[in-house]
Design a protein around this motif. Structure first.
Motif, PDB file in Angstrom:
ATOM      1  N   SER A 166     -40.207 127.897 111.902  1.00 50.66           N
ATOM      2  CA  SER A 166     -39.523 127.593 113.147  1.00 50.66           C
ATOM      3  C   SER A 166     -38.040 127.858 112.956  1.00 50.66           C
ATOM      4  O   SER A 166     -37.360 127.128 112.223  1.00 50.66           O
ATOM      5  CB  SER A 166     -39.742 126.130 113.551  1.00 50.66           C
ATOM      6  OG  SER A 166     -39.087 125.853 114.772  1.00 50.66           O
ATOM      7  N   ASN A 194     -42.100 130.178 115.534  1.00 53.12           N
ATOM      8  CA  ASN A 194     -41.299 129.792 116.689  1.00 53.12           C
ATOM      9  C   ASN A 194     -39.889 130.360 116.573  1.00 53.12           C
ATOM     10  O   ASN A 194     -39.153 130.043 115.642  1.00 53.12           O
ATOM     11  CB  ASN A 194     -41.225 128.269 116.790  1.00 53.12           C
ATOM     12  CG  ASN A 194     -40.274 127.813 117.889  1.00 53.12           C
ATOM     13  OD1 ASN A 194     -40.218 128.415 118.963  1.00 53.12           O
ATOM     14  ND2 ASN A 194     -39.523 126.758 117.620  1.00 53.12           N
ATOM     15  N   PHE A 216     -36.697 122.296 118.540  1.00 54.43           N
ATOM     16  CA  PHE A 216     -37.438 122.063 117.305  1.00 54.43           C
ATOM     17  C   PHE A 216     -36.496 122.181 116.107  1.00 54.43           C
ATOM     18  O   PHE A 216     -35.571 122.998 116.094  1.00 54.43           O
ATOM     19  CB  PHE A 216     -38.573 123.085 117.150  1.00 54.43           C
ATOM     20  CG  PHE A 216     -39.694 122.894 118.123  1.00 54.43           C
ATOM     21  CD1 PHE A 216     -40.516 121.789 118.039  1.00 54.43           C
ATOM     22  CD2 PHE A 216     -39.935 123.817 119.126  1.00 54.43           C
ATOM     23  CE1 PHE A 216     -41.558 121.601 118.927  1.00 54.43           C
ATOM     24  CE2 PHE A 216     -40.964 123.646 120.034  1.00 54.43           C
ATOM     25  CZ  PHE A 216     -41.786 122.532 119.932  1.00 54.43           C
ATOM     26  N   SER A 242     -44.110 123.274 112.186  1.00 52.71           N
ATOM     27  CA  SER A 242     -43.867 121.862 112.451  1.00 52.71           C
ATOM     28  C   SER A 242     -43.263 121.693 113.829  1.00 52.71           C
ATOM     29  O   SER A 242     -42.358 122.430 114.231  1.00 52.71           O
ATOM     30  CB  SER A 242     -42.917 121.284 111.398  1.00 52.71           C
ATOM     31  OG  SER A 242     -42.524 119.979 111.761  1.00 52.71           O
ATOM     32  N   ASN A 243     -43.752 120.687 114.568  1.00 48.17           N
ATOM     33  CA  ASN A 243     -43.220 120.453 115.902  1.00 48.17           C
ATOM     34  C   ASN A 243     -42.235 119.283 115.911  1.00 48.17           C
ATOM     35  O   ASN A 243     -42.036 118.636 116.930  1.00 48.17           O
ATOM     36  CB  ASN A 243     -44.346 120.228 116.910  1.00 48.17           C
ATOM     37  CG  ASN A 243     -45.207 119.024 116.555  1.00 48.17           C
ATOM     38  OD1 ASN A 243     -44.990 118.377 115.541  1.00 48.17           O
ATOM     39  ND2 ASN A 243     -46.184 118.733 117.391  1.00 48.17           N
TER      40      ASN A 243
END
Length: 198
Positions: free
Chosen positions: A51, A71, A15, A3-4
């Motif tokens: 992330s 991420n 993020f 998810s960004n």
């Protein structure tokens, strides 16, 4: 892909961590959030679309893992063993790695730009189309690795070895190199701009 979504803390552009609305730095209970992240990394063999920007990890066994589209930007890793792991489309920009092992890894289309490596070992790895743009590396080993099309532009390399590596299409343009060893490697097939290799 992870998810960004951006951290909900006003003014923060990091993020948000997987499963929460803030990044780890602004988590209401950072210790608990980090512990949850570590449990996921420890438990799962196949890790995808997470992330954990800004995570701090020490003394973790990450051998034989597969990480895809993850991420870890601005993270800190110390004494992490990634040996035999696979990385594809992962993001580690502006992270710090101290005494980490990446031996026998398969790393493709992954970003380490702006990161710092101290006393790390990438020997015997396939590191293809990977971005080391602007890194700072000291006492780090890439021996016996395939670095096809990897980019080290503007990197600062001190006492780093690339012994018996495939350097075809690798880019070392504008690097600062002290005590760097390319012995037995095909450095003539890499790009150094106008500068001398040795």
């Amino acid at each position: 892909m992870f998810s960004n979504s951006i951290c909900s803390e006003p003014g923060c552009n990091s993020f948000s961590a997987t499963g929460q609305t803030t990044c780890l730095k602004h988590s209401p209970d950072r210790d608990a959030s980090t512990k949850r992240c570590k449990e996921i990394l420890d438990r799962e063999r196949y890790i995808k679309d997470i992330s954990f920007s800004g995570i701090i990890l020490r003394e973790l066994d990450m051998r034989e893992k597969t990480l895809t589209t993850c991420n870890f930007s601005e993270a800190y890793f110390r004494n992490i063993d990634f040996s035999g792991s696979r990385f594809r489309l992962c993001f580690f920009p502006f992270s710090t790695f101290e005494k980490c092992r990446f031996t026998g890894c398969n790393i493709t289309y992954t970003v380490f730009a702006g990161s710092t490596f101290f006393d790390c070992d990438f020997s015997g790895s396939d590191i293809i189309h990977t971005n080391f743009l602007g890194i700072k590396a000291e006492h780090t080993i890439f021996d016996d690795s395939d670095l096809y099309y990897s980019n080290f532009t503007n990197a600062k390399l001190s006492n780093v070895t690339f012994i018996d590596c495939n350097l075809k299409k690798a880019d070392f343009y504008a690097t600062e190199r002290t005590g760097v060893n390319f012995k037995y490697s095909n450095y003539e097939e890499a790009s150094f701009g106008r500068e001398a290799v040795l």
